[in-house]
Design an enzyme around this catalytic site. Structure first.
Site, PDB file in Angstrom:
ATOM      1  N   ASP A  98       0.818  -1.080  -0.075  1.00 30.19           N
ATOM      2  CA  ASP A  98       0.072  -0.005  -0.213  1.00 30.19           C
ATOM      3  C   ASP A  98       0.819   1.089   0.007  1.00 30.19           C
ATOM      4  O   ASP A  98       1.807   1.245  -0.679  1.00 30.19           O
ATOM      5  CB  ASP A  98      -0.876  -0.050   1.062  1.00 30.19           C
ATOM      6  CG  ASP A  98      -2.263   0.607   0.915  1.00 30.19           C
ATOM      7  OD1 ASP A  98      -2.405   1.864   0.993  1.00 30.19           O
ATOM      8  OD2 ASP A  98      -3.134   0.159   0.494  1.00 30.19           O
ATOM      9  N   HIS A 131      -3.450   6.164   4.126  1.00 35.74           N
ATOM     10  CA  HIS A 131      -4.226   4.923   3.547  1.00 35.74           C
ATOM     11  C   HIS A 131      -3.907   3.599   4.185  1.00 35.74           C
ATOM     12  O   HIS A 131      -4.515   2.663   4.484  1.00 35.74           O
ATOM     13  CB  HIS A 131      -4.002   5.003   2.011  1.00 35.74           C
ATOM     14  CG  HIS A 131      -4.943   3.953   1.147  1.00 35.74           C
ATOM     15  ND1 HIS A 131      -4.592   2.598   0.856  1.00 35.74           N
ATOM     16  CD2 HIS A 131      -6.195   4.163   0.871  1.00 35.74           C
ATOM     17  CE1 HIS A 131      -5.732   1.998   0.170  1.00 35.74           C
ATOM     18  NE2 HIS A 131      -6.781   2.997   0.361  1.00 35.74           N
ATOM     19  N   ASN A 222     -13.928   0.571  -6.324  1.00 33.10           N
ATOM     20  CA  ASN A 222     -15.217   1.523  -6.072  1.00 33.10           C
ATOM     21  C   ASN A 222     -15.751   1.816  -7.497  1.00 33.10           C
ATOM     22  O   ASN A 222     -16.337   3.152  -7.497  1.00 33.10           O
ATOM     23  CB  ASN A 222     -14.622   2.675  -5.285  1.00 33.10           C
ATOM     24  CG  ASN A 222     -14.249   2.570  -4.023  1.00 33.10           C
ATOM     25  OD1 ASN A 222     -14.448   1.529  -3.439  1.00 33.10           O
ATOM     26  ND2 ASN A 222     -13.427   3.287  -3.296  1.00 33.10           N
ATOM     27  N   SER A 282     -11.218  -0.244   0.123  1.00 38.19           N
ATOM     28  CA  SER A 282      -9.950  -0.335   0.463  1.00 38.19           C
ATOM     29  C   SER A 282      -9.931  -0.960   1.846  1.00 38.19           C
ATOM     30  O   SER A 282      -9.071  -1.527   2.543  1.00 38.19           O
ATOM     31  CB  SER A 282      -9.320   0.814   0.375  1.00 38.19           C
ATOM     32  OG  SER A 282      -8.580   0.840  -1.063  1.00 38.19           O
TER      33      SER A 282
END
Length: 463
Positions: A98, A131, A222, A282
């Protein structure tokens, strides 16, 4: 005094960040960057992380969080029944590919590797987007006085920093990180990013990881269709649900969708021990990662295929497979049926029949001997959190109904309405609130009081 100490500590951390020194990090390995360049035909292919920040809060201002009940448990853990995880002697290694993970004493990051050339950052603030840090918190934030508590605080986290500040990365970087995770011999890889089309190099890397016995879990995306790598057969594609148990508006759907998990209004870890509100598929994927790690600890001798099958069978299905896949994960029920499920799995895996026949026999035995999951996940989350503001009115309506019935049964003269929503002053049994009422009574009760109580249509639809 306590607040003053916290301010001093934060000041020290900020100074360390800008002076590129941080003595507390001696026990954390940070590998030197030695990345073998992978030949990619089209270097313009970019993967993107799936998340949206809701609200950033300082830890000292969230003693009462908007999405926690009176016992301090977040709705997302409550929905998937992951509130009472027992500590294990087994340690599961989880790679988070990530945007990096900001240093925190609340996150057990044992190895870090930066795959972004020319962007070397102090580990104190290597994840400016937050994130990857939020994903790490959902999976394994420690149980202490700091921030939140993750689903499985006992895991070891391996951070592969590939996404930049815009949450973007070329395929080359992702492939290198997957191969690095294989070298680290991790048990699970979390991939909360995606790309709309299949790229052969990415597919090959996923196959290498699967062949190495790693459980691969990815965000569905998404957008309209399931993104890659989640769309690959070797990856569990995870979609996002809201606190009322419905698929999130921007959660991708399709036949590749496998499991659902909370992904809206999630509180997770942030810089300096704080918390942050995040959303997106996520954030749904790490819920499945955390649950899978608990099941792996319980079944160290079992292959990843078993963990995947157990997660799928124990899930709660509340709609079409295109919207929900195999359902919303339920860690409590997975643990409950684990021994029976394992016995059947071992029994059929030792048979000499063809693979297809073994699988058919296995699932036939499972369906025949292990009850389908019928836990009322919607009741235990949606009703509590989304009818909370209406509960006083609802309790009052039910109270008035029960009061009238009690008075009629006793033949006594009706008394003035009572203001309490907790008990009857006539000696009748205490009122049962909608939250604690048996599920079989809820539908008729809500239908009866719908004309008297202002309840949103969406709330009634989930009952």
């Amino acid at each position: 005094m306590k607040k003053r100490l916290m301010r001093i500590l934060n000041l020290i951390l900020i100074i360390c960040m800008f002076t590129n020194c941080f003595p507390c990090m001696e026990n954390v390995k940070t590998e030197e960057r030695k990345v073998e360049v992978v030949n990619i035909e089209n270097e313009e292919e970019i993967v993107r992380g799936y998340s949206g920040r809701i609200k950033h809060k300082k830890q000292n201002k969230v003693k009462v969080k908007i999405n926690e009940d009176e016992n301090g448990k977040t709705w997302n853990k409550k929905m998937i029944h992951a509130e009472n995880v027992v500590e294990s002697e087994q340690t599961i290694k989880i790679a988070i590919i990530d945007s990096g993970i900001n240093f925190s004493t609340d996150l057990n990051v044992v190895v870090r590797k930066n795959f972004i050339e020319g962007d070397e950052r102090n580990v104190l603030y290597e994840d400016p987007s937050g994130h990857g840090t939020a994903i790490a918190g959902i999976i394994g934030a420690l149980e202490n006085e700091e921030g939140i508590t993750g689903i499985n605080p006992g895991v070891e986290l391996y951070s592969a920093r590939v996404l930049d500040e815009r949450l973007e990365a070329p395929i080359e970087r992702i492939v290198a990180a997957i191969d690095w995770a294989i070298e680290q011999d991790v048990d699970i890889i979390n991939m909360s990013f995606g790309i709309t089309k299949n790229v052969k190099q990415l597919e090959a890397a996923i196959e290498r990881a699967a062949d190495a016995g790693i459980l691969l879990i990815g965000a569905a995306g998404n957008e309209a269709e399931i993104a890659y790598p989640a769309a690959y057969e070797g990856v569990i594609a995870v979609g996002s649900i809201t606190s009322i148990g419905t698929p999130a508006e921007d959660s991708a759907q399709g036949e590749e969708l496998e499991l659902m998990a909370p992904g809206e209004n999630i509180i997770s870890s942030a810089i300096f021990g704080g918390v942050i509100g995040v959303a997106g598929t996520s954030m749904a994927a790490p819920h499945v990662v955390g649950a899978a790690s608990v099941l792996m600890e319980m079944n160290p001798e079992m292959p990843t295929e078993y963990i995947r099958a157990l997660l799928n069978y124990s899930a709660n299905l509340y709609g079409s497979s295109e919207e929900y896949g195999n359902g919303v994960i339920d860690l409590e029920y997975a643990i409950e049926i684990n021994e029976k499920f394992k016995k059947l799995y071992k029994k059929n895996s030792t048979k000499k029949a063809k693979k297809d026949n073994r699988e058919e026999i296995f699932w036939t035995d499972v369906v025949r001997t292990i009850p389908e999951n019928e836990k009322e996940t919607i009741r235990r989350s949606s009703l509590y959190y989304n009818l909370k503001l209406n509960c006083i009115r609802i309790d009052y309506a039910i109270n008035s109904l029960q009061r009238s019935q009690a008075v009629a049964a006793s033949g006594a003269k009706p008394a003035a309405p009572i203001s309490s929503a907790n008990s009857l002053d006539t000696g009748a049994p205490p009122t049962m609130s909608l939250v604690s009422m048996p599920f079989s009574l809820k539908r008729s009760t809500v239908s009866f009081i719908a004309s008297m109580v202002v309840v949103r249509r969406a709330d009634i639809a989930t009952i």
